[in-house]
Design a protein around this motif. Structure first.
Motif, short mmCIF file in Angstrom:
data_model
loop_
_atom_site.label_atom_id
_atom_site.label_comp_id
_atom_site.label_asym_id
_atom_site.label_seq_id
_atom_site.Cartn_x
_atom_site.Cartn_y
_atom_site.Cartn_z
N GLY A 271 1.84 -2.43 9.94
CA GLY A 271 0.53 -2.94 9.58
C GLY A 271 -0.55 -2.10 10.26
N MET A 272 -1.61 -1.80 9.52
CA MET A 272 -2.68 -0.95 10.06
C MET A 272 -4.04 -1.53 9.68
SD MET A 272 -1.17 2.81 9.00
CE MET A 272 -2.64 3.69 9.54
N THR A 273 -5.00 -1.39 10.60
CA THR A 273 -6.40 -1.53 10.26
C THR A 273 -7.04 -0.18 10.59
OG1 THR A 273 -7.19 -2.29 12.42
CG2 THR A 273 -6.31 -3.96 10.92
N THR A 274 -8.33 -0.10 10.46
CA THR A 274 -8.98 1.17 10.73
C THR A 274 -8.80 1.63 12.16
OG1 THR A 274 -10.62 0.56 9.09
CG2 THR A 274 -11.14 2.44 10.46
N GLU B 98 1.22 -1.73 5.15
CA GLU B 98 0.05 -2.45 4.63
C GLU B 98 -1.13 -2.15 5.52
OE1 GLU B 98 -0.45 -4.24 2.01
OE2 GLU B 98 1.57 -4.63 1.27
N TRP B 99 -2.33 -2.05 4.93
CA TRP B 99 -3.51 -1.83 5.76
C TRP B 99 -4.73 -2.56 5.23
CZ3 TRP B 99 -0.80 2.96 4.69
CH2 TRP B 99 -1.05 3.50 3.43
N LYS B 100 -5.60 -2.87 6.14
CA LYS B 100 -6.90 -3.49 5.84
C LYS B 100 -7.97 -2.76 6.63
CE LYS B 100 -5.41 -6.82 3.17
NZ LYS B 100 -5.74 -6.82 1.72
N LEU B 101 -9.22 -3.00 6.28
CA LEU B 101 -10.31 -2.29 6.92
C LEU B 101 -10.55 -2.72 8.37
CD1 LEU B 101 -13.03 -2.05 4.13
CD2 LEU B 101 -11.67 -0.21 5.10
N ASP C 70 0.82 -1.20 0.00
CA ASP C 70 0.00 0.00 0.00
C ASP C 70 0.86 1.26 0.00
OD1 ASP C 70 -2.60 -1.19 -0.02
OD2 ASP C 70 -2.26 -1.81 2.03
N LEU C 71 1.96 1.20 0.73
CA LEU C 71 2.88 2.34 0.79
C LEU C 71 4.29 1.80 0.94
CD1 LEU C 71 3.54 5.39 1.21
CD2 LEU C 71 3.10 5.03 3.65
N THR C 72 5.23 2.41 0.23
CA THR C 72 6.64 2.04 0.31
C THR C 72 7.44 3.25 0.75
OG1 THR C 72 6.39 0.42 -1.46
CG2 THR C 72 8.62 1.13 -0.95
#
Length: 678
Positions: A337-340, A299-302, A278-280
């Protein structure tokens, strides 16, 4: 039992009869088409266990699984085709149904089941415990990113924030400034983090202080239009939201030592070891950034129930980066790593060829200076690249190349490709006389011999200079200066650009074949364009012939698969998977498969399959093309062009049934390209 030709005729006649096919479902009709195609192959079983009077549904229910087992995984390896005939005869005898040709018509359901088990056991004995077993049994557990993440999370060590190498004791004012900078990007929004908790998208047990990531777009969240990226029309785009938040923090705390590059949708300008983080984060924002400049990933997900998948993606990307930057002596990578509503930092170290993983807890994340997740995000974005494990690449000691126009000075800027195993090359991004170019280090002269024969031909990467006996990392190399930087095609390019580049690459392949040279590795990473002029490069797998006669003999001979496979399995044409030699037509097929891959943004069948098992890859190719063009992710503006190319190589025989054409010419391919120039 019926002879193959008679069985095929019976099925064809009955498939054309609406009364016969009217009771079949769409899936059964598709299976019928595939069965007919299977029987049309010249090496299919000579006799088929069926009768002319059997109901179509029974024939499909019995024969189709047999065809999939024996043909779908060994198509072109026909020695096992006799299993259908042999097992069918044995079953008829076991059934005691009298002599005669009753075959399947007389077999009971129990005997049919026994026969299927017998056939499967015999095939499995040959295949062994490999990828085919996964493909043949939907119930088999396939290793997913979530599985990878779960396994690594269970065996990796948790680390305290203060023990992270980049962690700095910031004053509270730093976090307050960052929170204010983010909130300034979302004026008038809510100041409390409860929106997604109401919708079940955050953990209701956690009390979120400050503004959650979802509160930044409260109205869209309440409408339910919350999505991960721009693939769905309307609503809130998490990719854009996170980039806005991260960019705001980064601008406040980073002095430019680490740069951000959004790589979720387009990595054409960044040669990534793993597609589309998602982002570098990069060591520098060059005009043409390369993977040797990668510092880390986001990287992220909802949702929080996707945390294991995020963890698996980060492990995959960090491992690939350590492998790719092995000659930079890279030992550690940090990723986020991220979620909402949660955030984690992952540390991956390489120790004696083993990975050692540590990670923080999944911390609650909201836009608040006192929030732990927010503070950790600020820490990562403020860190210097050397504290995040980055080490700059070592370049060859080459200052200039002798060319026909005189000495050309070169300045090395980045590594496009590192050698990860013996026999591979190094590829560098350089500036040559002020222009972007490429220097390649080879230990074989194959590419040099090829490019000298093809010198000054249009649509083929130009050879500008050669320097032999270059020492790099304690080994001797031949360095070649390739005269231009080639832009990659993407699914975002216009249809005229896409078709013109394809036309140019076709010309390059054709011109090379006219000089008795076959490229043999036409993949998305080996062609591109300069101002919409198609260019084909990387001739390290090419083969040079002395004459057309020698090339024709090679085309007619049977290949010793997998020895003839010189390219990437994901883009390998069907005849090559079946062990045949490369021809002009197979190279054009490789170009078509590559254009299909690009038009889908890389989201094609088989993209997650690893290894070199020819049977598994053959099954993928059949699934893609035999029953029609089975790739739903093709960009809508490119689909007419891709469909026309598909029709060149796959000739329709009947409903959902297509036959492979191995005689496509450059003229035919060019004609399709030309139709889509405007």
């Amino acid at each position: 039992m019926l002879p193959k030709e008679q069985a095929l005729a019976v099925l064809k006649a009955r498939s054309d009869d609406p009364e016969q096919t009217g009771s079949l479902s769409n899936v059964q009709q598709e299976k019928l088409g595939e069965l007919m195609y299977w029987l049309s192959q010249h090496d299919a079983p000579a006799e088929v266990p069926m009768t002319a009077a059997q109901p179509l549904a029974l024939i499909i229910g019995w024969l189709y699984p047999a065809a999939v087992r024996l043909d779908g995984l060994t198509w072109g390896t026909y020695s096992d085709g006799a299993l259908v005939q042999v097992s069918g005869t044995q079953t008829a005898a076991k059934a005691g149904g009298g002599g005669g040709g009753g075959g399947m018509g007389m077999a009971t359901a129990a005997v049919q089941q026994q026969l299927m088990a017998e056939m499967e056991d015999r095939v499995m004995d040959r295949l062994g415990n490999r990828m085919e077993r996964m493909m043949m049994h939907q119930s088999t557990t396939i290793v997913t990113l979530s599985t990878v993440g779960k396994n690594w999370m269970s065996k990796s060590e948790k680390v305290q924030l203060s023990n992270l190498s980049f962690y700095t004791a910031f004053g509270q004012d730093v976090y307050e400034r960052c929170a204010a900078k983010v909130k300034a990007e979302f004026p008038g929004q809510l100041e409390f983090g409860r929106v997604l908790a109401k919708k079940g998208q955050l953990d209701p047990k956690i009390k979120y202080s400050g503004m959650s990531l979802a509160d930044a777009a409260w109205e869209e969240c309440m409408k339910g239009n919350w999505r991960e990226d721009s693939g769905v029309k309307g609503g809130l785009d998490q990719q854009k939201l996170n980039m806005k938040i991260i960019s705001a923090i980064h601008s406040e705390v980073n002095d430019g030592d680490v740069c951000l590059k959004e790589t979720n949708s387009n990595t054409s300008m960044l040669h990534h070891p793993e597609h589309r983080p998602d982002l570098t984060t990069l060591a520098e924002m060059a005009l043409q950034p390369t993977w040797s400049q990668i510092v880390g990933f986001f990287e992220w997900k909802l949702y929080s129930n996707q945390e294991e998948q995020v963890f698996g993606q980060l492990i995959q990307r960090c491992s690939a980066l350590l492998d790719q930057q092995c000659h930079q002596d890279r030992k550690v990578v940090f990723a986020v790593g991220m979620t909402t509503g949660t955030l984690l930092v992952l540390e991956v170290k390489k120790s004696e060829e083993q990975l050692v993983v540590r990670h923080t807890d999944w911390l609650p994340l909201s836009i608040c200076p006192n929030n732990q997740g927010f503070q950790l995000l600020v820490q990562v974005l403020a860190a210097k690249k050397h504290l995040l494990g980055y080490k700059p690449p070592t370049f060859p000691p080459i200052k200039c190349f002798e060319t026909e126009q005189g000495d050309v000075e070169v300045l090395f800027k980045g590594i496009l490709k590192e050698r990860t195993r013996p026999g591979e090359s190094f590829v560098f991004f350089v500036s040559a006389a002020g222009q972007d170019a490429v220097v390649k280090l080879n230990q074989s002269d194959t590419e040099l011999i090829c490019l000298k024969r093809l010198e000054n031909m249009p649509h083929i990467v130009p050879l500008r200079g050669v320097k032999k006996g270059c020492e790099y990392l304690g080994e001797q190399w031949t360095a070649i200066l390739l005269g231009c930087w080639v832009q990659r095609l993407t699914c975002e390019d216009s249809l005229p650009t896409f078709s013109k580049v394809a036309s140019g690459v076709t010309s390059g392949i054709s011109l090379a074949a006219g000089s008795f040279v076959l490229h043999r590795d036409v993949t998305p990473s080996n062609f591109g364009h300069v101002d919409e002029q198609g260019i084909i490069f990387d001739w390290s797998s090419s083969k040079v012939f002395e004459s057309q006669e020698h090339m024709d003999k090679a085309e007619r001979s049977e290949g010793g698969a997998p020895s003839v496979i010189t390219g990437t399995m994901l883009h390998c044409p069907l005849p090559i998977l079946l062990g045949h030699q490369h021809t002009m037509s197979t190279q054009l097929d490789g170009l078509f498969i590559s254009l299909l891959y690009i038009s889908c943004g890389g989201k094609v069948l088989g993209r997650k399959l690893r290894g070199t098992d020819l049977d598994a890859w053959t099954a993928i190719r059949r699934q893609q093309f035999c029953g029609g063009l089975c790739e739903p992710e093709i960009a809508s503006h490119l689909k007419p062009f891709i469909t026309d190319l598909y029709n060149l190589f796959w000739e329709p025989l009947s409903y959902s049934l297509h036959k492979y054409v191995d005689t496509v010419t450059a003229e035919q391919f060019q004609a399709v390209c030309t139709r889509h120039f405007t």
